[in-house]
Design a protein around this motif. Structure first.
Motif, PDB file in Angstrom:
ATOM      1  N   ALA A  81       0.798  -1.225   0.000  1.00 24.21           N
ATOM      2  CA  ALA A  81       0.000   0.000   0.000  1.00 24.21           C
ATOM      3  C   ALA A  81       0.831   1.276   0.000  1.00 24.21           C
ATOM      4  N   GLY A  82       2.137   1.162   0.216  1.00 22.84           N
ATOM      5  CA  GLY A  82       2.992   2.338   0.136  1.00 22.84           C
ATOM      6  C   GLY A  82       2.865   3.263   1.337  1.00 22.84           C
ATOM      7  N   ALA A  83       3.460   4.448   1.196  1.00 20.91           N
ATOM      8  CA  ALA A  83       3.478   5.424   2.276  1.00 20.91           C
ATOM      9  C   ALA A  83       3.187   6.811   1.712  1.00 20.91           C
ATOM     10  N   ARG A  84       2.912   7.737   2.613  1.00 20.17           N
ATOM     11  CA  ARG A  84       2.631   9.118   2.207  1.00 20.17           C
ATOM     12  C   ARG A  84       3.437  10.072   3.089  1.00 20.17           C
ATOM     13  N   ALA A  85       3.447  11.320   2.707  1.00 22.91           N
ATOM     14  CA  ALA A  85       4.215  12.309   3.456  1.00 22.91           C
ATOM     15  C   ALA A  85       3.695  12.423   4.884  1.00 22.91           C
ATOM     16  N   GLY A 108      16.559  15.573   5.013  1.00 20.85           N
ATOM     17  CA  GLY A 108      16.896  14.265   4.475  1.00 20.85           C
ATOM     18  C   GLY A 108      17.053  14.339   2.968  1.00 20.85           C
ATOM     19  N   PRO A 109      17.180  13.184   2.296  1.00 24.53           N
ATOM     20  CA  PRO A 109      17.383  13.187   0.846  1.00 24.53           C
ATOM     21  C   PRO A 109      16.300  13.915   0.063  1.00 24.53           C
ATOM     22  N   ALA A 161       9.121  18.033   4.221  1.00 26.09           N
ATOM     23  CA  ALA A 161       9.832  16.815   3.810  1.00 26.09           C
ATOM     24  C   ALA A 161      10.416  16.156   5.053  1.00 26.09           C
ATOM     25  N   THR A 162       9.531  15.765   5.962  1.00 24.62           N
ATOM     26  CA  THR A 162       9.962  15.259   7.267  1.00 24.62           C
ATOM     27  C   THR A 162       9.691  13.769   7.437  1.00 24.62           C
TER      28      THR A 162
END
Length: 482
Positions: free
Chosen positions: A141-145, A180-181, A266-267
């Motif tokens: 299902a993936g991830a989100r911000a 981060g990246p 972007a945390t």
């Protein structure tokens, strides 16, 4: 009564991991259903790898124009049409999209269902009023911000990696929260495209990377004109569209305001598990994702696998890279379809931060090797300032750093260099195959190439013995013997 359909395999999520499993299963004749509630291709295609690298490509061309005078080519300041830059980004997405499309996977033999999946039992998934019974279920299902709980953040417009690609106005001053990246890549791209940029980080930027290489990368970003602030505490966010301020706690009751036109969060990322009703299938979770073993099977429901950004393996958390999702897919195919033993091995897992110079790492860093119990290490370095290709191209900032045992077993490598992401693969192969430093040092590298720096770094392991007094005495003796 809801319709009930039987499948050998049900895959939830059409990102890189889910698509890889589905493609193989369908072509092997397995009855497989693929469920996706959003865009086919998932985060990588639509919000992550593809659009970010397309934006970075535009930034690279802008920087090349600025730097042309160093090589005797007069060009001047580039004129950046930010709307056309975003057109290029969306064109790249559109070009790749057919590979991940519903039509392609239907053509392969999969049943593609667009809708919200929910578990209705240990081996049952409900979607669009249907009930799917499955021998095995793969959650991809993936991830989100992840949005941090900063006071005032909910009162201002902000961007994440998912909404950034709809912004067609070049920021006057982009404030990035997160070092981060993802945060640094987007800071770097926007700076090269003409925006003022400030990055705010509560801890240390590039905290997972080798500090020696990370320091060089951060110095390069500062030279680009990016303001980097580490160890900051954001007291609150305030303002409105076009005039946003991050108010920092400066200590002693003092505050500092950093004002910008756009704000990017972007945390980190959080797993997309909220709507799956995992408890109805007896699937144990952590705050990082689905709790799985090293074979990627749920520890509490053996019919279920979890892969990609949501796989919390032995409590060490996910490795949120597209190439990890594809790697996980291979593990599931061997286990679920061929019933073969298969477990993850991250000994040669690569990662790259696509700034300039690029920062790439595979295997263990020096600190990680020592934490793993390797007390005696061979730390080998070769600077790009000693590489002829780098000198010829004026890109001498960087270093190859190799971590090995005293007997020459390679534990890890880090590279700070142009195209470091292309160079790191050799070291991943060396770790995977058990090749030693002597193998890398003995290879024939084309001249002049940046990859020679890796060969030279490996060769440093043998310099002390080669030029030792005993070796010199042996050469002298052989000379006397004629």
């Amino acid at each position: 009564m809801p319709e009930t359909r039987a499948f050998d395999l049900v895959v939830i999520g059409a990102g890189a991991a889910g698509l890889s499993v589905t493609a193989v299963a369908a072509q092997l004749g397995v009855r497989v259903a693929l469920i996706e509630r959003g865009r086919m291709g998932g985060d990588c295609l639509n919000f992550g790898c593809v659009p970010s690298k397309a934006l970075l490509a535009a930034a690279r061309h802008a920087a090349a124009i600025r730097a042309a005078a160093r090589f005797g080519v007069t060009a001047g300041e580039p004129q950046v049409d930010f709307t056309r830059v975003l057109d290029h980004v969306h064109h790249a997405i559109a070009e790749i999209a057919p590979n991940d499309s519903e039509e392609r996977f239907t053509g392969l033999g999969a049943t593609v269902i667009r809708g919200e999946a929910r578990f209705a039992g240990p081996d049952t998934v409900a979607v669009n009023g249907m009930t799917l019974k499955a021998r095995r279920v793969v959650i991809a299902a993936g991830a989100r911000a992840a949005v941090p709980p900063i006071p005032g953040l909910d009162t201002v417009p902000y961007l994440t990696n998912e909404t950034l690609w709809q912004n067609r106005t070049r920021p006057r001053h982009l404030i990035v929260i997160g070092g981060g990246p993802i945060g640094l890549e987007m800071a770097f791209a926007h700076r090269r495209l003409g925006a003022e940029v400030t990055v705010l980080e509560a801890a240390r930027m590039l905290g997972r990377d080798d500090p020696e290489l990370a320091e060089g990368a951060l110095l390069a970003l500062k030279d680009e004109g990016i303001a980097l602030r580490e160890g900051v505490r954001i007291a609150r966010i305030e303002g409105s569209g076009g005039a946003i301020a991050a108010v920092l706690d400066a200590g002693g009751g003092r505050e500092e305001r950093i004002e910008g036109s756009h704000l990017l969060i972007a945390t980190g990322r959080r797993p997309n598990l909220d709507t799956l009703d995992l408890d109805r299938a007896g699937i144990e979770t952590t705050r990082l994702g689905v709790k799985v073993d090293r074979g990627l099977r749920s520890v509490s429901n053996r019919r279920v696998y979890a892969i990609g950004d949501i796989a919390d393996i032995d409590g060490i958390g996910p490795r949120q890279f597209t190439h990890v999702g594809s790697y996980h897919a291979g593990i599931v195919v061997r286990s679920a379809l061929f019933r073969l033993p298969a477990k993850i091995d991250y000994a040669a897992l690569p990662r790259v931060t696509y700034i300039a110079p690029e920062l790439a790492q595979v295997g263990l860093t020096e600190a990680e090797a020592r934490e793993a119990g390797h007390r005696d290490l061979a730390i080998l370095r070769w600077p790009l300032a000693e590489n002829d290709r780098a000198i010829a191209e004026g890109t001498t900032r960087g270093l190859v750093k190799v971590v090995a045992t005293p007997k020459g077993r390679i534990l890890g490598a880090g590279i700070l260099a142009p195209h470091a992401g292309e160079m790191i693969g050799m070291w991943g192969l060396a770790i995977t195959t058990g090749a030693k430093l002597s193998t890398v040092a003995g290879m024939i590298a084309p001249y002049p190439t940046l990859s020679e720096a890796g060969k030279r770094a490996a060769g440093q392991a043998f310099v002390p013995k080669l030029f030792a007094p005993m070796t010199k005495r042996l050469v002298a003796l052989l000379r006397r013997l004629g």
